[in-house]
Design an enzyme around this catalytic site. Structure first.
Site, PDB file in Angstrom:
ATOM      1  N   CYS A  13      28.524  -1.055 -18.221  1.00 39.49           N
ATOM      2  CA  CYS A  13      28.185  -2.481 -18.134  1.00 39.49           C
ATOM      3  C   CYS A  13      28.056  -3.027 -19.552  1.00 39.49           C
ATOM      4  O   CYS A  13      28.519  -2.382 -20.504  1.00 39.49           O
ATOM      5  CB  CYS A  13      26.924  -2.699 -17.300  1.00 39.49           C
ATOM      6  SG  CYS A  13      25.417  -1.962 -17.964  1.00 39.49           S
ATOM      7  N   ARG A  66      22.520  -2.386 -15.042  1.00 46.71           N
ATOM      8  CA  ARG A  66      23.403  -1.947 -13.957  1.00 46.71           C
ATOM      9  C   ARG A  66      23.913  -0.520 -14.101  1.00 46.71           C
ATOM     10  O   ARG A  66      23.790   0.293 -13.162  1.00 46.71           O
ATOM     11  CB  ARG A  66      24.599  -2.914 -13.838  1.00 46.71           C
ATOM     12  CG  ARG A  66      24.210  -4.307 -13.384  1.00 46.71           C
ATOM     13  CD  ARG A  66      25.342  -5.305 -13.597  1.00 46.71           C
ATOM     14  NE  ARG A  66      25.598  -5.542 -15.022  1.00 46.71           N
ATOM     15  CZ  ARG A  66      26.552  -6.308 -15.514  1.00 46.71           C
ATOM     16  NH1 ARG A  66      27.395  -6.921 -14.684  1.00 46.71           N
ATOM     17  NH2 ARG A  66      26.680  -6.481 -16.814  1.00 46.71           N
ATOM     18  N   ASP A  93      24.980  -9.520 -12.845  1.00 44.36           N
ATOM     19  CA  ASP A  93      24.068  -9.071 -13.895  1.00 44.36           C
ATOM     20  C   ASP A  93      22.653  -9.528 -13.558  1.00 44.36           C
ATOM     21  O   ASP A  93      22.399 -10.736 -13.505  1.00 44.36           O
ATOM     22  CB  ASP A  93      24.533  -9.661 -15.229  1.00 44.36           C
ATOM     23  CG  ASP A  93      23.825  -9.018 -16.403  1.00 44.36           C
ATOM     24  OD1 ASP A  93      22.781  -8.381 -16.190  1.00 44.36           O
ATOM     25  OD2 ASP A  93      24.337  -9.155 -17.518  1.00 44.36           O
TER      26      ASP A  93
HETATM   27  P1  4NP Z   1      23.487  -4.874 -18.106  1.00 41.96           P
HETATM   28  O1  4NP Z   1      22.638  -6.224 -18.294  1.00 41.96           O
HETATM   29  O2  4NP Z   1      24.862  -5.156 -18.724  1.00 41.96           O
HETATM   30  O3  4NP Z   1      23.562  -4.687 -16.643  1.00 41.96           O
HETATM   31  O4  4NP Z   1      22.752  -3.778 -18.836  1.00 41.96           O
HETATM   32  C1  4NP Z   1      22.415  -6.835 -19.540  1.00 41.96           C
HETATM   33  C2  4NP Z   1      21.581  -6.257 -20.444  1.00 41.96           C
HETATM   34  C3  4NP Z   1      21.320  -6.881 -21.645  1.00 41.96           C
HETATM   35  C4  4NP Z   1      21.922  -8.078 -21.939  1.00 41.96           C
HETATM   36  C5  4NP Z   1      22.779  -8.656 -21.028  1.00 41.96           C
HETATM   37  C6  4NP Z   1      23.035  -8.028 -19.843  1.00 41.96           C
HETATM   38  N1  4NP Z   1      21.657  -8.728 -23.178  1.00 41.96           N
HETATM   39  O5  4NP Z   1      22.176  -9.825 -23.399  1.00 41.96           O
HETATM   40  O6  4NP Z   1      20.928  -8.152 -24.019  1.00 41.96           O
END
Ligand code: 4NP
Length: 151
Positions: A3, A9, A119
């Site tokens: 991800c 995720r 997300d």
């Molecule tokens: P992930 O979610 O891709 O499912 O781990 C996110 C985690 C952090 C961020 C965005 C999405 N961020 O902008 O830091």
């Protein structure tokens, strides 16, 4: 399992598939990574840990890492959570890109629909429960051909 942050995720996806593989007696190496470097070295998001544990899976020892070019060589299959992750993986792989190894994970459930795992980063606990369910169903489908189990 890939991800953006490797904090919400993909740690869930790693934990779920690893648990299913272990229960099925399959010696699979399951790992996860983020396309970004935003959270390197951090444990999974507290709500990913909480929701996972409520479902009997402890992901607290996972640590965030960034996807590297060699992952496309090292792993047999790479699952992206969304379309942006897919394109970022392609870019990070450079000349080693192999399209046959990389797939949106929800293609396992809904082939040809290009569906994405939403997300949950900006929302509350509900979003993490929804993501867990989606990933649990997708991972069940991934493992089915190797267990012969119908569910
Ligand atoms: P992930 O979610 O891709 O499912 O781990 C996110 C985690 C952090 C961020 C965005 C999405 N961020 O902008 O830091």
């Amino acid at each position: 399992m890939v991800c953006l942050g490797n904090i919400c995720r993909s740690p869930l996806a790693e934990g779920i598939l690893a648990e299913k593989a272990a229960k099925a007696g399959l010696a699979w190496f399951v790992d996860s990574a983020g396309t970004s470097d935003y959270h390197i070295g951090e444990p999974p998001h507290p709500l990913s840990q909480k929701v996972s544990l409520l479902n009997g899976i402890d992901i607290s020892t996972q640590r965030c890492r960034q996807f590297v070019e060699n992952d496309i060589i090292k792993f047999d299959k790479i699952y992206a959570m969304d379309g942006a992750n897919y394109l970022d993986i392609k870019q990070l792989c450079g000349k080693n890109w192999q399209s046959d190894k990389v797939k949106l994970i929800l293609e396992e459930l809904h082939p040809g629909k290009n569906m994405e795992v939403p997300d949950p980063w900006y929302g509350g606990e509900d979003g993490f429960h929804q993501v867990f369910k989606l990933l649990d169903d997708a991972c069940e489908r991934i493992i089915q051909p190797y267990t012969g189990a119908l569910k």
